[in-house]
Motif scaffolding. Structure first.
Motif, PDB file in Angstrom:
ATOM      1  N   GLY A  29      39.117  51.722  17.981  1.00  0.00           N
ATOM      2  CA  GLY A  29      38.158  52.448  17.159  1.00  0.00           C
ATOM      3  C   GLY A  29      38.177  52.106  15.697  1.00  0.00           C
ATOM      4  O   GLY A  29      37.504  52.760  14.891  1.00  0.00           O
ATOM      5  N   ILE A  30      38.950  51.093  15.314  1.00  0.00           N
ATOM      6  CA  ILE A  30      39.087  50.707  13.912  1.00  0.00           C
ATOM      7  C   ILE A  30      38.485  49.328  13.711  1.00  0.00           C
ATOM      8  O   ILE A  30      38.862  48.376  14.416  1.00  0.00           O
ATOM      9  N   ARG A  31      37.592  49.205  12.762  1.00  0.00           N
ATOM     10  CA  ARG A  31      36.988  47.899  12.470  1.00  0.00           C
ATOM     11  C   ARG A  31      37.862  47.149  11.476  1.00  0.00           C
ATOM     12  O   ARG A  31      38.221  47.670  10.415  1.00  0.00           O
ATOM     13  N   THR A  32      38.186  45.923  11.810  1.00  0.00           N
ATOM     14  CA  THR A  32      38.989  45.051  10.952  1.00  0.00           C
ATOM     15  C   THR A  32      38.198  43.795  10.647  1.00  0.00           C
ATOM     16  O   THR A  32      37.545  43.233  11.528  1.00  0.00           O
ATOM     17  N   ILE A  33      38.272  43.358   9.404  1.00  0.00           N
ATOM     18  CA  ILE A  33      37.631  42.113   8.979  1.00  0.00           C
ATOM     19  C   ILE A  33      38.731  41.089   8.749  1.00  0.00           C
ATOM     20  O   ILE A  33      39.680  41.351   7.996  1.00  0.00           O
ATOM     21  N   ARG A  34      38.621  39.961   9.390  1.00  0.00           N
ATOM     22  CA  ARG A  34      39.623  38.904   9.221  1.00  0.00           C
ATOM     23  C   ARG A  34      38.982  37.666   8.623  1.00  0.00           C
ATOM     24  O   ARG A  34      37.817  37.380   8.835  1.00  0.00           O
ATOM     25  N   GLY A  35      39.782  36.939   7.877  1.00  0.00           N
ATOM     26  CA  GLY A  35      39.317  35.714   7.267  1.00  0.00           C
ATOM     27  C   GLY A  35      40.498  34.962   6.699  1.00  0.00           C
ATOM     28  O   GLY A  35      41.664  35.338   6.917  1.00  0.00           O
ATOM     29  N   THR A  36      40.209  33.900   5.963  1.00  0.00           N
ATOM     30  CA  THR A  36      41.281  33.085   5.403  1.00  0.00           C
ATOM     31  C   THR A  36      41.055  32.850   3.917  1.00  0.00           C
ATOM     32  O   THR A  36      39.921  32.787   3.434  1.00  0.00           O
ATOM     33  N   ILE A  37      42.154  32.733   3.201  1.00  0.00           N
ATOM     34  CA  ILE A  37      42.172  32.234   1.821  1.00  0.00           C
ATOM     35  C   ILE A  37      43.149  31.076   1.827  1.00  0.00           C
ATOM     36  O   ILE A  37      44.343  31.262   2.092  1.00  0.00           O
ATOM     37  N   ASP A  38      42.642  29.887   1.574  1.00  0.00           N
ATOM     38  CA  ASP A  38      43.414  28.660   1.785  1.00  0.00           C
ATOM     39  C   ASP A  38      43.884  28.664   3.239  1.00  0.00           C
ATOM     40  O   ASP A  38      43.082  28.771   4.143  1.00  0.00           O
ATOM     41  N   ASP A  39      45.195  28.611   3.460  1.00  0.00           N
ATOM     42  CA  ASP A  39      45.679  28.579   4.839  1.00  0.00           C
ATOM     43  C   ASP A  39      46.282  29.906   5.273  1.00  0.00           C
ATOM     44  O   ASP A  39      46.937  29.984   6.312  1.00  0.00           O
ATOM     45  N   ARG A  40      46.039  30.972   4.503  1.00  0.00           N
ATOM     46  CA  ARG A  40      46.605  32.276   4.831  1.00  0.00           C
ATOM     47  C   ARG A  40      45.565  33.145   5.532  1.00  0.00           C
ATOM     48  O   ARG A  40      44.423  33.266   5.075  1.00  0.00           O
ATOM     49  N   THR A  41      45.964  33.763   6.632  1.00  0.00           N
ATOM     50  CA  THR A  41      45.086  34.684   7.344  1.00  0.00           C
ATOM     51  C   THR A  41      45.231  36.076   6.741  1.00  0.00           C
ATOM     52  O   THR A  41      46.338  36.550   6.490  1.00  0.00           O
ATOM     53  N   VAL A  42      44.085  36.722   6.521  1.00  0.00           N
ATOM     54  CA  VAL A  42      44.051  38.040   5.889  1.00  0.00           C
ATOM     55  C   VAL A  42      43.271  38.989   6.797  1.00  0.00           C
ATOM     56  O   VAL A  42      42.196  38.643   7.299  1.00  0.00           O
ATOM     57  N   ALA A  43      43.820  40.185   6.989  1.00  0.00           N
ATOM     58  CA  ALA A  43      43.125  41.238   7.732  1.00  0.00           C
ATOM     59  C   ALA A  43      42.824  42.379   6.775  1.00  0.00           C
ATOM     60  O   ALA A  43      43.728  42.863   6.088  1.00  0.00           O
ATOM     61  N   VAL A  44      41.565  42.797   6.712  1.00  0.00           N
ATOM     62  CA  VAL A  44      41.137  43.837   5.775  1.00  0.00           C
ATOM     63  C   VAL A  44      40.751  45.093   6.547  1.00  0.00           C
ATOM     64  O   VAL A  44      39.980  45.041   7.518  1.00  0.00           O
ATOM     65  N   LEU A  45      41.283  46.217   6.079  1.00  0.00           N
ATOM     66  CA  LEU A  45      40.961  47.520   6.658  1.00  0.00           C
ATOM     67  C   LEU A  45      40.410  48.437   5.582  1.00  0.00           C
ATOM     68  O   LEU A  45      40.963  48.501   4.478  1.00  0.00           O
ATOM     69  N   HIS A  46      39.355  49.164   5.905  1.00  0.00           N
ATOM     70  CA  HIS A  46      38.868  50.238   5.040  1.00  0.00           C
ATOM     71  C   HIS A  46      39.431  51.557   5.570  1.00  0.00           C
ATOM     72  O   HIS A  46      39.112  51.963   6.688  1.00  0.00           O
ATOM     73  N   THR A  47      40.262  52.181   4.769  1.00  0.00           N
ATOM     74  CA  THR A  47      40.985  53.372   5.223  1.00  0.00           C
ATOM     75  C   THR A  47      40.169  54.646   5.141  1.00  0.00           C
ATOM     76  O   THR A  47      40.539  55.658   5.740  1.00  0.00           O
ATOM     77  N   GLY A  48      39.074  54.626   4.371  1.00  0.00           N
ATOM     78  CA  GLY A  48      38.402  55.866   4.039  1.00  0.00           C
ATOM     79  C   GLY A  48      39.126  56.558   2.898  1.00  0.00           C
ATOM     80  O   GLY A  48      40.197  56.129   2.458  1.00  0.00           O
ATOM     81  N   VAL A  49      38.542  57.647   2.396  1.00  0.00           N
ATOM     82  CA  VAL A  49      39.073  58.353   1.233  1.00  0.00           C
ATOM     83  C   VAL A  49      39.814  59.613   1.677  1.00  0.00           C
ATOM     84  O   VAL A  49      39.273  60.426   2.434  1.00  0.00           O
ATOM     85  N   GLY A  50      41.049  59.773   1.209  1.00  0.00           N
ATOM     86  CA  GLY A  50      41.787  61.000   1.484  1.00  0.00           C
ATOM     87  C   GLY A  50      42.732  60.896   2.662  1.00  0.00           C
ATOM     88  O   GLY A  50      42.701  59.948   3.451  1.00  0.00           O
ATOM     89  N   GLU A  51      43.595  61.912   2.776  1.00  0.00           N
ATOM     90  CA  GLU A  51      44.718  61.868   3.720  1.00  0.00           C
ATOM     91  C   GLU A  51      44.297  61.764   5.175  1.00  0.00           C
ATOM     92  O   GLU A  51      44.789  60.909   5.919  1.00  0.00           O
ATOM     93  N   LYS A  52      43.423  62.636   5.627  1.00  0.00           N
ATOM     94  CA  LYS A  52      43.145  62.747   7.061  1.00  0.00           C
ATOM     95  C   LYS A  52      42.643  61.442   7.660  1.00  0.00           C
ATOM     96  O   LYS A  52      43.219  60.913   8.622  1.00  0.00           O
ATOM     97  N   VAL A  53      41.593  60.911   7.095  1.00  0.00           N
ATOM     98  CA  VAL A  53      41.002  59.696   7.660  1.00  0.00           C
ATOM     99  C   VAL A  53      41.908  58.500   7.414  1.00  0.00           C
ATOM    100  O   VAL A  53      42.043  57.620   8.272  1.00  0.00           O
TER     101      VAL A  53
END
Length: 233
Positions: A29-53
């Protein structure tokens, strides 16, 4: 692999444009965006705002995954005027890695090292900022890093907490926080914004200035994050 978290896409958009070979996946249920910078793999998550989410999304994101480093990135509000809009802040109370561990290029950036406090609501008034600074000793506030730090500790993931300052006692929000963003809905409400600024048109220039400010600091943050990722190579 390096993980980078932001609360919202308004914080991440410039950094995402720097990622190559992008892909999007939905996992637990969590959307992750993956990509590369040079030869490093990066995974990006948007956590939402605040504790609960934030706690829910980060827990699902980290489950069953291995990361060399997690960077808790995004915006923060300064509690004093020693920090200026556009300043980078390394939260020394949450970070478990040193600047020198993420490469010499990043360590040369102008950056402030100070404590960051995670709060439950957006802070706006100078009086409230001053009181929080006095009682906490923190230099700035955000709404997610404490919960991200707890999750990283549970999973044994090194954490770097990097924030860029968007507002200060001298340069506050252009409208009350509850007008700018609805935490319950996790979005800005156009009708609320429009109603407020139609009733107070003298504040419209401040809104325009704030939008330009956000565009500028988002670019500063993106550049710093790219340096961090490259420094980990």
């Amino acid at each position: 692999m390096i993980a980078v978290t932001f609360a919202l896409s308004a914080e991440s958009s410039d950094f995402l444009r720097r990622l190559r070979n992008q892909s999007r996946t939905d996992r637990t249920g969590i959307r992750t965006i993956r990509g590369t910078i040079d030869d490093r793999t990066v995974a990006v998550l948007h956590t939402g705002v605040g504790e609960k989410v934030c706690r829910q999304r980060v827990a699902n994101f980290l489950r069953g995954q291995q990361f060399d480093l997690l960077i808790s990135a995004g915006f923060a509000g300064a509690l004093n005027d020693q920090l200026q809009v556009g300043d980078l802040l390394l939260a020394k109370n949450f970070s478990t890695v040193e600047l020198t561990e993420v490469g010499s290029s990043f360590s040369r950036l102008p950056i402030h090292e100070a404590d960051l406090l995670t709060v439950r609501a957006l802070i706006d008034s100078s009086d409230e900022r001053n009181e929080i600074a006095r009682t906490s000793g923190a230099a700035a506030v955000d709404m997610e890093t404490e919960f991200i730090a707890r999750a990283c500790a549970e999973h044994g993931i090194p954490l770097l907490s990097l924030r860029v300052i968007t507002d200060t006692p001298r340069e506050p929000f252009p409208a009350p926080p509850n007008v700018l963003f609805d935490i319950g809905q996790q979005r800005s409400r156009f009708l609320t914004l429009a109603t407020f600024f139609l009733a107070q048109p003298n504040r419209v220039p401040r809104l325009v200035q704030f939008a330009r400010r956000i565009a500028r600091v988002r670019k500063i943050l993106a550049n710093a994050l790219v340096d961090v990722v490259r420094g980990m190579g």
